[in-house]
Design a protein around this motif. Structure first.
Motif, PDB file in Angstrom:
ATOM      1  N   SER A 234       0.869  -1.172   0.000  1.00  0.00           N
ATOM      2  CA  SER A 234       0.000   0.000   0.000  1.00  0.00           C
ATOM      3  C   SER A 234       0.907   1.224   0.000  1.00  0.00           C
ATOM      4  N   VAL A 235       0.708   2.108  -0.971  1.00  0.00           N
ATOM      5  CA  VAL A 235       1.549   3.288  -1.114  1.00  0.00           C
ATOM      6  C   VAL A 235       0.670   4.532  -1.063  1.00  0.00           C
ATOM      7  N   THR A 236       1.083   5.503  -0.267  1.00  0.00           N
ATOM      8  CA  THR A 236       0.437   6.809  -0.236  1.00  0.00           C
ATOM      9  C   THR A 236       1.471   7.851  -0.624  1.00  0.00           C
ATOM     10  N   GLN A 237       1.145   8.668  -1.615  1.00  0.00           N
ATOM     11  CA  GLN A 237       2.080   9.663  -2.131  1.00  0.00           C
ATOM     12  C   GLN A 237       1.459  11.047  -2.078  1.00  0.00           C
ATOM     13  N   ARG A 238       2.161  11.997  -1.444  1.00  0.00           N
ATOM     14  CA  ARG A 238       1.692  13.378  -1.424  1.00  0.00           C
ATOM     15  C   ARG A 238       1.945  14.050  -2.771  1.00  0.00           C
ATOM     16  N   ALA A 239       1.129  15.067  -3.057  1.00  0.00           N
ATOM     17  CA  ALA A 239       1.369  15.882  -4.249  1.00  0.00           C
ATOM     18  C   ALA A 239       2.549  16.804  -4.012  1.00  0.00           C
ATOM     19  N   PHE A 240       3.239  17.157  -5.096  1.00  0.00           N
ATOM     20  CA  PHE A 240       4.311  18.138  -5.014  1.00  0.00           C
ATOM     21  C   PHE A 240       3.702  19.542  -5.160  1.00  0.00           C
ATOM     22  N   PRO A 241       4.219  20.516  -4.436  1.00  0.00           N
ATOM     23  CA  PRO A 241       3.665  21.870  -4.556  1.00  0.00           C
ATOM     24  C   PRO A 241       3.900  22.441  -5.939  1.00  0.00           C
ATOM     25  N   ALA A 242       2.885  23.149  -6.449  1.00  0.00           N
ATOM     26  CA  ALA A 242       2.996  23.754  -7.784  1.00  0.00           C
ATOM     27  C   ALA A 242       1.933  24.827  -7.922  1.00  0.00           C
ATOM     28  N   ARG A 243       2.166  25.763  -8.826  1.00  0.00           N
ATOM     29  CA  ARG A 243       1.168  26.800  -9.118  1.00  0.00           C
ATOM     30  C   ARG A 243       0.276  26.280 -10.234  1.00  0.00           C
ATOM     31  N   MET A 244      -0.984  25.991  -9.889  1.00  0.00           N
ATOM     32  CA  MET A 244      -1.874  25.376 -10.865  1.00  0.00           C
ATOM     33  C   MET A 244      -2.452  26.428 -11.810  1.00  0.00           C
ATOM     34  N   VAL A 245      -2.242  26.206 -13.104  1.00  0.00           N
ATOM     35  CA  VAL A 245      -2.813  27.044 -14.156  1.00  0.00           C
ATOM     36  C   VAL A 245      -3.981  26.332 -14.818  1.00  0.00           C
ATOM     37  N   ASP A 246      -3.807  25.055 -15.115  1.00  0.00           N
ATOM     38  CA  ASP A 246      -4.848  24.265 -15.784  1.00  0.00           C
ATOM     39  C   ASP A 246      -4.638  22.812 -15.402  1.00  0.00           C
ATOM     40  N   ALA A 247      -5.663  22.225 -14.763  1.00  0.00           N
ATOM     41  CA  ALA A 247      -5.554  20.834 -14.308  1.00  0.00           C
ATOM     42  C   ALA A 247      -5.771  19.826 -15.423  1.00  0.00           C
ATOM     43  N   THR A 248      -6.198  20.273 -16.601  1.00  0.00           N
ATOM     44  CA  THR A 248      -6.454  19.359 -17.712  1.00  0.00           C
ATOM     45  C   THR A 248      -5.194  18.563 -18.055  1.00  0.00           C
ATOM     46  N   GLY A 249      -5.323  17.263 -18.084  1.00  0.00           N
ATOM     47  CA  GLY A 249      -4.205  16.407 -18.467  1.00  0.00           C
ATOM     48  C   GLY A 249      -3.293  15.995 -17.327  1.00  0.00           C
ATOM     49  N   ALA A 250      -3.482  16.559 -16.128  1.00  0.00           N
ATOM     50  CA  ALA A 250      -2.584  16.216 -15.019  1.00  0.00           C
ATOM     51  C   ALA A 250      -2.705  14.745 -14.636  1.00  0.00           C
ATOM     52  N   GLY A 251      -3.941  14.243 -14.572  1.00  0.00           N
ATOM     53  CA  GLY A 251      -4.125  12.830 -14.255  1.00  0.00           C
ATOM     54  C   GLY A 251      -3.574  11.927 -15.333  1.00  0.00           C
ATOM     55  N   ASP A 252      -3.715  12.339 -16.594  1.00  0.00           N
ATOM     56  CA  ASP A 252      -3.153  11.558 -17.697  1.00  0.00           C
ATOM     57  C   ASP A 252      -1.634  11.488 -17.580  1.00  0.00           C
ATOM     58  N   CYS A 253      -1.021  12.610 -17.253  1.00  0.00           N
ATOM     59  CA  CYS A 253       0.429  12.651 -17.087  1.00  0.00           C
ATOM     60  C   CYS A 253       0.859  11.754 -15.927  1.00  0.00           C
ATOM     61  N   PHE A 254       0.124  11.820 -14.828  1.00  0.00           N
ATOM     62  CA  PHE A 254       0.437  10.985 -13.660  1.00  0.00           C
ATOM     63  C   PHE A 254       0.391   9.508 -14.048  1.00  0.00           C
ATOM     64  N   ASN A 255      -0.698   9.095 -14.687  1.00  0.00           N
ATOM     65  CA  ASN A 255      -0.851   7.682 -15.038  1.00  0.00           C
ATOM     66  C   ASN A 255       0.239   7.230 -16.005  1.00  0.00           C
ATOM     67  N   ALA A 256       0.555   8.090 -16.972  1.00  0.00           N
ATOM     68  CA  ALA A 256       1.621   7.762 -17.922  1.00  0.00           C
ATOM     69  C   ALA A 256       2.952   7.578 -17.206  1.00  0.00           C
ATOM     70  N   ALA A 257       3.218   8.451 -16.249  1.00  0.00           N
ATOM     71  CA  ALA A 257       4.484   8.372 -15.528  1.00  0.00           C
ATOM     72  C   ALA A 257       4.569   7.110 -14.683  1.00  0.00           C
ATOM     73  N   VAL A 258       3.464   6.722 -14.055  1.00  0.00           N
ATOM     74  CA  VAL A 258       3.455   5.475 -13.293  1.00  0.00           C
ATOM     75  C   VAL A 258       3.811   4.300 -14.206  1.00  0.00           C
ATOM     76  N   LEU A 259       3.155   4.232 -15.362  1.00  0.00           N
ATOM     77  CA  LEU A 259       3.425   3.125 -16.282  1.00  0.00           C
ATOM     78  C   LEU A 259       4.854   3.166 -16.809  1.00  0.00           C
ATOM     79  N   ALA A 260       5.323   4.366 -17.156  1.00  0.00           N
ATOM     80  CA  ALA A 260       6.681   4.493 -17.688  1.00  0.00           C
ATOM     81  C   ALA A 260       7.713   3.983 -16.689  1.00  0.00           C
TER      82      ALA A 260
END
Length: 316
Positions: A234-260
């Motif tokens: 079981s893994v729990t990961q905090r988000a990294f701090p960032a200035r959010m401009v547009d959340a579109t695609g963030a989940g896609d990027c996360f999932n891609a990075a996990v698979l990569a």
């Protein structure tokens, strides 16, 4: 669990890419209400397509499988090529491309209307060889019968099946129960997990899903990070701090990075940490793919975090 390396592609994105029409608004309108907005441009998008682009930018050889309309099809194919995604299995069809209307609110969160192409992208004669050359196929399974066929072909090819489950995909436990035996890796966002299970996302609530088929379940939690369960892990990961401009695609990027990272041999905890850093860069630009980072940019965020330095805002 992971297919052997000698395949041409790490990831095959299954599904039609779409054109994103992006507008900035103070807030999304309610019923029978008009709000003023600013047109922020036309962008290439689509969940599976975005995942392929993010994965390729992070160094995972990726290909796309789907259809484009004749209006903006050349634009969508060119965008795949710009990100290093092989579009050899993207074919043109009559009519307009799939389209999404995205309203980016003042806080960076989004509201979205999606108009897909009619029918299935699936063509057995071309999908089977595409799967045989790929280690993982990634899909958003709106249509259960279509996804059953994709999963069956993938299993025959020895290809892992990863799916993205949002509330529109599985609005309740019955639909989720039909999907889980067909997938090896299941990604949820928070709303999708709540809709599909009726429970808040937590490792203890995600773990029972493993008994229904998948080997890995990952749930993204926006600004609160992500959780994942696999086997006894079981893994729990905090988000990294960032200035959010547009959340579109963030989940896609996360999932891609996990698979990569998993396909590169990383431990699950390391893959989630890398993915959280990648997502922190993805939200810093308008458009689903504009902030997708290269590997070195993510490594810089991780290095800065290890040294206690402020985060970077550049994905280059």
């Amino acid at each position: 669990m992971i297919p052997p390396v000698p395949r041409r592609f790490g990831l095959l994105a299954y599904g039609d890419p779409n054109v994103d029409l992006v507008f900035a608004v103070d807030r999304a309108p309610a019923a029978d209400e008009k709000v003023l907005g600013r047109h922020m441009g036309r962008h290439a998008g689509g969940t599976a397509a975005n995942v392929a682009c993010a994965a390729a930018r992070l160094g995972l050889p990726s290909a796309a499988y789907g259809r484009v309309g004749r209006d903006d099809g050349n634009f969508l194919v060119a965008e795949f090529q710009r990100f290093g995604v092989d579009p050899k299995w993207v074919r043109p069809v009559a009519g307009p491309c799939a389209t999404a209307l995205i309203l980016v609110q003042g806080n960076g969160e989004k509201a979205l209307v999606y108009a897909p192409l009619p029918g299935w992208p699936l063509d057995t004669a071309t999908l089977a060889p595409a799967l045989e050359q790929s280690r993982v196929v990634y899909a958003m399974p709106y249509d259960l019968a279509e996804f059953e066929a994709v999963s069956r072909l993938a299993r025959a090819a020895g290809t892992l099946v990863a799916i993205d489950v949002e509330a529109a995909v599985a609005p309740g436990p019955e639909r989720l129960a039909a999907l889980l035996p067909l997938a090896d890796i299941v990604f949820f966002n928070e709303g999708g997990f709540r809709a599909a299970t009726g429970l808040p996302p937590a490792p203890d609530h995600a773990r029972p899903l493993l008994k229904q088929g998948p080997g890995l379940v990952v749930v993204t939690l926006g600004a609160r990070g992500a959780i994942a369960v696999r086997g006894d892990e079981s893994v729990t990961q905090r988000a990294f701090p960032a200035r959010m401009v547009d959340a579109t695609g963030a989940g896609d990027c996360f999932n891609a990075a996990v698979l990569a990272r998993l396909l590169s041999g990383d431990h699950l905890a390391d893959a989630l940490r890398f993915a959280a850093a990648a997502a922190s860069l993805a939200i810093t630009a308008i458009g689903a793919r504009a902030g997708f980072p290269y590997y070195d940019a993510v490594a810089s965020v991780l290095g800065a975090a290890d040294q206690g330095l402020p985060p970077s805002s550049s994905g280059r």
